[in-house]
Write an enzyme that holds these catalytic residues in place. Sequence first.
Site, PDB file in Angstrom:
ATOM      1  N   ASP A 238      -0.794   5.094  -6.545  1.00 26.54           N
ATOM      2  CA  ASP A 238       0.614   4.807  -6.194  1.00 26.54           C
ATOM      3  C   ASP A 238       1.502   6.212  -6.507  1.00 26.54           C
ATOM      4  O   ASP A 238       2.493   6.695  -5.802  1.00 26.54           O
ATOM      5  CB  ASP A 238       1.020   3.525  -6.577  1.00 26.54           C
ATOM      6  CG  ASP A 238       0.552   2.380  -6.108  1.00 26.54           C
ATOM      7  OD1 ASP A 238      -0.697   2.108  -6.595  1.00 26.54           O
ATOM      8  OD2 ASP A 238       0.986   1.979  -4.994  1.00 26.54           O
TER       9      ASP A 238
ATOM     10  N   ASN B 135      -1.733   3.316 -10.691  1.00 23.01           N
ATOM     11  CA  ASN B 135      -2.695   2.666  -9.411  1.00 23.01           C
ATOM     12  C   ASN B 135      -2.292   1.142  -9.904  1.00 23.01           C
ATOM     13  O   ASN B 135      -1.789   0.741 -11.123  1.00 23.01           O
ATOM     14  CB  ASN B 135      -3.702   3.018  -9.393  1.00 23.01           C
ATOM     15  CG  ASN B 135      -4.413   2.586  -8.236  1.00 23.01           C
ATOM     16  OD1 ASN B 135      -3.815   2.642  -6.897  1.00 23.01           O
ATOM     17  ND2 ASN B 135      -5.612   1.781  -8.123  1.00 23.01           N
ATOM     18  N   LYS B 136      -2.924   0.233  -9.019  1.00 24.30           N
ATOM     19  CA  LYS B 136      -2.774  -1.245  -9.300  1.00 24.30           C
ATOM     20  C   LYS B 136      -3.264  -1.683 -10.909  1.00 24.30           C
ATOM     21  O   LYS B 136      -4.411  -0.995 -11.140  1.00 24.30           O
ATOM     22  CB  LYS B 136      -3.594  -1.891  -8.329  1.00 24.30           C
ATOM     23  CG  LYS B 136      -3.808  -3.355  -8.364  1.00 24.30           C
ATOM     24  CD  LYS B 136      -2.344  -4.040  -8.331  1.00 24.30           C
ATOM     25  CE  LYS B 136      -1.546  -3.456  -7.115  1.00 24.30           C
ATOM     26  NZ  LYS B 136      -0.187  -3.767  -7.203  1.00 24.30           N
TER      27      LYS B 136
ATOM     28  N   ARG C   5      10.659  -0.888  -4.115  1.00 19.70           N
ATOM     29  CA  ARG C   5       9.471  -0.786  -5.035  1.00 19.70           C
ATOM     30  C   ARG C   5       9.339   0.868  -5.729  1.00 19.70           C
ATOM     31  O   ARG C   5       9.483   1.749  -4.972  1.00 19.70           O
ATOM     32  CB  ARG C   5       8.171  -1.129  -4.387  1.00 19.70           C
ATOM     33  CG  ARG C   5       8.071  -2.624  -3.968  1.00 19.70           C
ATOM     34  CD  ARG C   5       6.655  -2.727  -3.207  1.00 19.70           C
ATOM     35  NE  ARG C   5       5.846  -2.967  -4.492  1.00 19.70           N
ATOM     36  CZ  ARG C   5       4.593  -3.007  -4.261  1.00 19.70           C
ATOM     37  NH1 ARG C   5       3.788  -2.787  -3.243  1.00 19.70           N
ATOM     38  NH2 ARG C   5       3.574  -3.339  -5.404  1.00 19.70           N
TER      39      ARG C   5
ATOM     40  N   GLY D 190       0.855  -1.047  -0.034  1.00 17.60           N
ATOM     41  CA  GLY D 190      -0.079   0.006  -0.145  1.00 17.60           C
ATOM     42  C   GLY D 190       0.834   1.027   0.070  1.00 17.60           C
ATOM     43  O   GLY D 190       1.861   1.492   0.988  1.00 17.60           O
TER      44      GLY D 190
HETATM   45  C1  LIG Z   1      -3.687   3.309  -0.449  1.00 17.96           C
HETATM   46  S1  LIG Z   1      -2.730   2.043  -1.141  1.00 17.96           S
HETATM   47  C2  LIG Z   1      -2.584   2.643  -2.595  1.00 17.96           C
HETATM   48  C3  LIG Z   1      -2.137   1.530  -3.639  1.00 17.96           C
HETATM   49  O1  LIG Z   1      -1.234   0.874  -3.564  1.00 17.96           O
HETATM   50  C4  LIG Z   1      -1.483  -0.623  -3.848  1.00 17.96           C
HETATM   51  O2  LIG Z   1      -0.476  -1.154  -4.439  1.00 17.96           O
HETATM   52  P1  LIG Z   1       0.188  -2.742  -3.772  1.00 17.96           P
HETATM   53  O3  LIG Z   1      -0.894  -3.441  -3.233  1.00 17.96           O
HETATM   54  O4  LIG Z   1       1.027  -3.093  -4.760  1.00 17.96           O
HETATM   55  O5  LIG Z   1       1.175  -1.820  -2.712  1.00 17.96           O
HETATM   56  C5  LIG Z   1      -2.854  -0.294  -4.825  1.00 17.96           C
HETATM   57  O6  LIG Z   1      -2.111   0.067  -5.781  1.00 17.96           O
HETATM   58  C6  LIG Z   1      -3.295   1.044  -4.074  1.00 17.96           C
HETATM   59  O7  LIG Z   1      -4.522   1.457  -4.912  1.00 17.96           O
END
Ligand SMILES: CSC[C@H]1O[C@H](OP(=O)(O)O)[C@H](O)[C@@H]1O
Length: 386
Positions: free
Chosen positions: A254, A264-265, A109, A68
């Site tokens: 992100d 974003n994801k 990352r 996150g």
């Molecule tokens: C508030 S979390 C923001 C963002 O981070 C996540 O990525 P990951 O699970 O790979 O760390 C996801 O893209 C969330 O939307």
Amino acid sequence: MDDATGRRPAPAPEPASRAAPVDQPSLAWVDGAIVAVDQRALPGETRVLRLTSVDQLIAAIRSLAIRGAPAIGLAGALGVALSAYRHYTDGGWDQAAVRADAARLVAARPTAVNLAWAVRRAAGRVAAGPDAVLAEALAMVEEDAATGAAAVERACELVLARVGARPTRLLTHCNTGRLATAAVGTALGVILELGRRGLVREVLVGETRPLLQGARLTAWELGQAGIAYRVCVDSAAPAAMAQGLVDCVLVGADRIAANGDVANKIGTYGLATAAARHAIPFVVVAPESTWDRATADGSGIVIEERDPAEVTAYAGVVTAPPGAAAYNPAFDVTPAELITAIVSEDRVFVPGDARPPAASDPADRERAARPAVAPTASYQRDGAAT
Ligand SMILES: CSC[C@H]1O[C@H](OP(=O)(O)O)[C@H](O)[C@@H]1O
């Protein structure tokens, strides 16, 4: 990835872990160590890791035990404190070693700008000693909780203005709740607040292949809150919109480029495209620390490429033929013009309404001085982006 000296670091010794209560904070500093919920174990087990070294923390961030964008930023800042205490001895104070650890944390990352920003802010206090570094990191944890609550309030107002103050059908992707932040969450924080007000009819939760942050984590948080939800495969989301099952899409971010393009994801871009097709509000919720005004637009955002094995297998079960190749970007970029609004603790940014907000604080000015990063990252088998 080799460390700053070109040597491949020894594998981090396994951190201690133990069971934990359901409402365990996602991240904390306890007796000189970082204590974090191991998000890989949820929803089956609430387990926390006790991380005592930068190598252990980097491994936790890369494996998404800690994940996150805001959460990995805060973890990175606490990691600088870990390093500072590790390199502060009676015989002297190796600040260069701490800065080298900070650089390794930033590289853990590449897409979430929160990691680089938070690590650099903590590292900026190195000369003042470990206690000052820790104080800066803990201040960021407090700030995240406060800014999260303000952004949630602002986004609730926007959603209700757009869809009306009635029980609403929402769709969200990945996980953006308290696990992904210090406390409140971003997009899921909004959903939980609307739920507390009795204004959520149902949430459709995209499972979020390949690591299932939606099916595992968002579903877990919604279930704890008693909010009605259904998990769906990612590819069902556009059909749900076509069926009229969605009044508003809420996602996190992100990295947000200066023009409002949002990384974003993976899967977010497809959701925005379908939402635009069906005139459904598409709302991004993210703290100001996710804005990267040094990157002009989405083409300058590094997209993390992850291990193909995350796609060709799950939980140890191989799902593709032996040797199958896989395309596994962890994020995509949604162009600003597909986004209804980007909501932070300070403002609502509506693409096309106004010029991108000017850099307003030292972090932005520091970022503005940096060249944009390369537009892509390539994947290496050891899990490190290059
Ligand atoms: C508030 S979390 C923001 C963002 O981070 C996540 O990525 P990951 O699970 O790979 O760390 C996801 O893209 C969330 O939307």
